[in-house]
Enzyme design. Structure first.
Site, PDB file in Angstrom:
ATOM      1  N   ALA A 113     -78.646  -4.420  82.100  1.00  0.00           N
ATOM      2  CA  ALA A 113     -79.630  -5.238  81.390  1.00  0.00           C
ATOM      3  C   ALA A 113     -79.294  -6.731  81.461  1.00  0.00           C
ATOM      4  O   ALA A 113     -80.192  -7.566  81.445  1.00  0.00           O
ATOM      5  CB  ALA A 113     -79.749  -4.788  79.939  1.00  0.00           C
ATOM      6  N   CYS A 166     -66.973 -11.532  63.991  1.00  0.00           N
ATOM      7  CA  CYS A 166     -67.170 -12.626  63.048  1.00  0.00           C
ATOM      8  C   CYS A 166     -65.811 -12.985  62.499  1.00  0.00           C
ATOM      9  O   CYS A 166     -65.352 -12.418  61.516  1.00  0.00           O
ATOM     10  CB  CYS A 166     -68.091 -12.180  61.929  1.00  0.00           C
ATOM     11  SG  CYS A 166     -68.376 -13.441  60.705  1.00  0.00           S
ATOM     12  N   SER A 169     -80.863  -0.670  80.620  1.00  0.00           N
ATOM     13  CA  SER A 169     -79.422  -0.525  80.855  1.00  0.00           C
ATOM     14  C   SER A 169     -79.067   0.962  80.933  1.00  0.00           C
ATOM     15  O   SER A 169     -79.454   1.736  80.053  1.00  0.00           O
ATOM     16  CB  SER A 169     -78.663  -1.184  79.700  1.00  0.00           C
ATOM     17  OG  SER A 169     -77.281  -0.906  79.816  1.00  0.00           O
TER      18      SER A 169
HETATM   19  N1  PMP Z   1     -79.336  -6.583  75.819  1.00  0.00           N
HETATM   20  C1  PMP Z   1     -78.982  -5.872  74.739  1.00  0.00           C
HETATM   21  C2  PMP Z   1     -79.890  -5.853  73.559  1.00  0.00           C
HETATM   22  C3  PMP Z   1     -77.799  -5.136  74.734  1.00  0.00           C
HETATM   23  O1  PMP Z   1     -77.462  -4.432  73.659  1.00  0.00           O
HETATM   24  C4  PMP Z   1     -76.971  -5.173  75.876  1.00  0.00           C
HETATM   25  C5  PMP Z   1     -75.659  -4.418  75.909  1.00  0.00           C
HETATM   26  N2  PMP Z   1     -74.857  -4.630  74.792  1.00  0.00           N
HETATM   27  C6  PMP Z   1     -77.375  -5.926  76.976  1.00  0.00           C
HETATM   28  C7  PMP Z   1     -78.564  -6.622  76.907  1.00  0.00           C
HETATM   29  C8  PMP Z   1     -76.547  -5.998  78.226  1.00  0.00           C
HETATM   30  O2  PMP Z   1     -76.630  -4.771  78.892  1.00  0.00           O
HETATM   31  P1  PMP Z   1     -75.645  -4.394  80.097  1.00  0.00           P
HETATM   32  O3  PMP Z   1     -74.360  -3.978  79.474  1.00  0.00           O
HETATM   33  O4  PMP Z   1     -76.342  -3.271  80.779  1.00  0.00           O
HETATM   34  O5  PMP Z   1     -75.518  -5.581  80.943  1.00  0.00           O
END
Ligand code: PMP
Length: 390
Positions: A71, A327, A200
């Site tokens: 993603a 945090c 993702s």
């Molecule tokens: N967008 C959101 C909302 C996510 O939760 C994540 C993963 N934590 C990502 C993007 C990135 O995804 P990826 O690990 O597949 O690069």
């Protein structure tokens, strides 16, 4: 052994997916670009089947899907890849939200340095952005609206269907980062008004390192993206490089299973959430976000007076959880999502994200409760200790 309650960070691999991945990693190891022999042809066929599997989840066609590394890459491609078109047609305004993942916020920051104007809509204290506020930010020169489907820290579902409806015939492209919702909240992503969807693999029981970008056609035209890399022309030239067939096959299988089993998985997750809420009642948790808007597989909460780090430590060996987003001492590393919701400092400092899936076992709730109660007592004693004024 601790029960894994961090499925929003990454999910376990589905054994049925694993079987396919291994097959295309070992036996069917051909290059999907090798057209002249059966090894390549089998690989290509498997990739196209996976493409159909991903497309089916969002009611798209095979030609509307490209595979990426995840993603993060899909978000970068959707946002940065649209910029050249924006400059060409003099549409250099982008609307997004303050609660997006860093892989959306940072490309937006990059574009703002290049002269784009970026409006980031603030969520309400329940963690949701209001569709009307998003729409009010959209102007004639708006190139792109980018709103996530499910927030990765709070689990709050964003009003994607309503935003789609309000955007109507406006020319702005609509991108949805669906890393946390794809294959889970199916209905929300079916709107044809959504032009771009980031997916993702490792959030839906497929391996890490694979994802997809859905690029829906509008009036037969694909969103006018340009690639971020150049090379062998794969994936419509938008994502060149030899395809990782085993990972793609894994994502395809996971997408197929998600579609088939979505209702039963969702039911199981809801049941699990009900149990969590019941079991944790004696600890009086404070919920970070509107409980009614949290996805079935996630919850964000805090226990009064207890920091997230103390709680995570105390629960070590009982459950594996996260604080959503670190945090710690500096404000910069504090959750930008919870800060945007204007939650109290103690809520932000104590924020714990619990996330599960249909594979999740029952934790030992008695141990969980005991650990937090003990910690609460310790914190109370420390706070009540006489202060030496000299
Ligand atoms: N967008 C959101 C909302 C996510 O939760 C994540 C993963 N934590 C990502 C993007 C990135 O995804 P990826 O690990 O597949 O690069």
């Amino acid at each position: 052994m601790a029960v894994y309650l961090d499925c929003a960070a990454t999910s376990p691999l589905d054994p049925r997916v694993q079987k396919e991945v291994i097959k295309y990693l070992s036996v069917e190891f051909g290059n999907a670009g090798s057209r002249h022999h059966a090894f390549g042809q089998h690989a290509k066929k498997a990739v196209e089947k996976a493409r159909s599997g991903v497309a089916a989840v969002v009611d798209a066609t095979r030609g509307e899907i490209i595979f990426t590394s995840g993603a993060t890459e899909s978000n970068n491609l959707a946002i940065l890849g649209l910029a050249a078109h924006g400059k060409q047609v003099r549409k250099t305004h982008i609307v997004s939200t303050q609660i997006e993942h860093r892989s959306v916020l940072e490309p937006l920051e990059m574009l703002s340095q290049q002269g784009f104007k970026v409006t980031l809509v603030r969520p309400d204290s329940g963690g949701q952005v209001q569709p009307q506020t998003v729409l009010e930010a959209v102007h004639d020169d708006t190139l792109l609206v980018s709103v996530m489907q499910v927030n990765n820290e709070t689990g709050i579902l964003q009003p994607i269907e309503e935003i789609s409806r309000l955007l109507g015939k406006h020319s702005a492209y609509f991108h949805v980062d669906a890393a946390q919702g794809f294959g889970k909240e199916i209905g929300q992503l079916l709107s044809r008004r959504i032009d771009l969807i980031s997916v993702s693999g490792h959030k839906i029981y497929a391996p890490k390192g694979v994802g997809a970008l859905v690029m829906r056609r509008r009036n037969r035209q694909r969103p006018p993206l340009v690639p971020l890399m150049y090379g062998g022309g794969q994936e419509l030239g938008l994502r060149p490089g030899t395809l990782p067939v085993h990972l793609i096959v894994g994502l395809g299988k996971a997408a197929e299973l998600a579609l088939e089993e979505c209702d039963s998985r969702s039911k199981q997750c809801r049941k699990f959430k009900k149990m969590i809420l019941e079991k944790l009642k004696p600890l009086n948790p404070i919920f970070n976000g509107d409980l009614n808007l949290m996805a079935p597989h996630m919850i964000n909460l805090a226990f009064r007076g207890i920091s997230s780090e103390e709680a995570i430590d105390a629960l070590n060996g009982v459950v594996a959880i996260s604080n959503g987003s670190a945090c710690t001492s500096t404000f910069d590393s504090c959750s930008h999502v919870l800060s945007a919701m204007r939650l109290d400092e103690h809520q932000i400092d104590g924020a714990l994200r619990l996330s599960w899936c249909h594979f999740t076992d029952r934790p030992d709730w008695a141990m969980f409760i005991e650990a937090i109660k003990k910690l609460g007592e310790e914190v109370k004693t420390t706070n009540e200790a006489p202060v030496n004024l000299r």
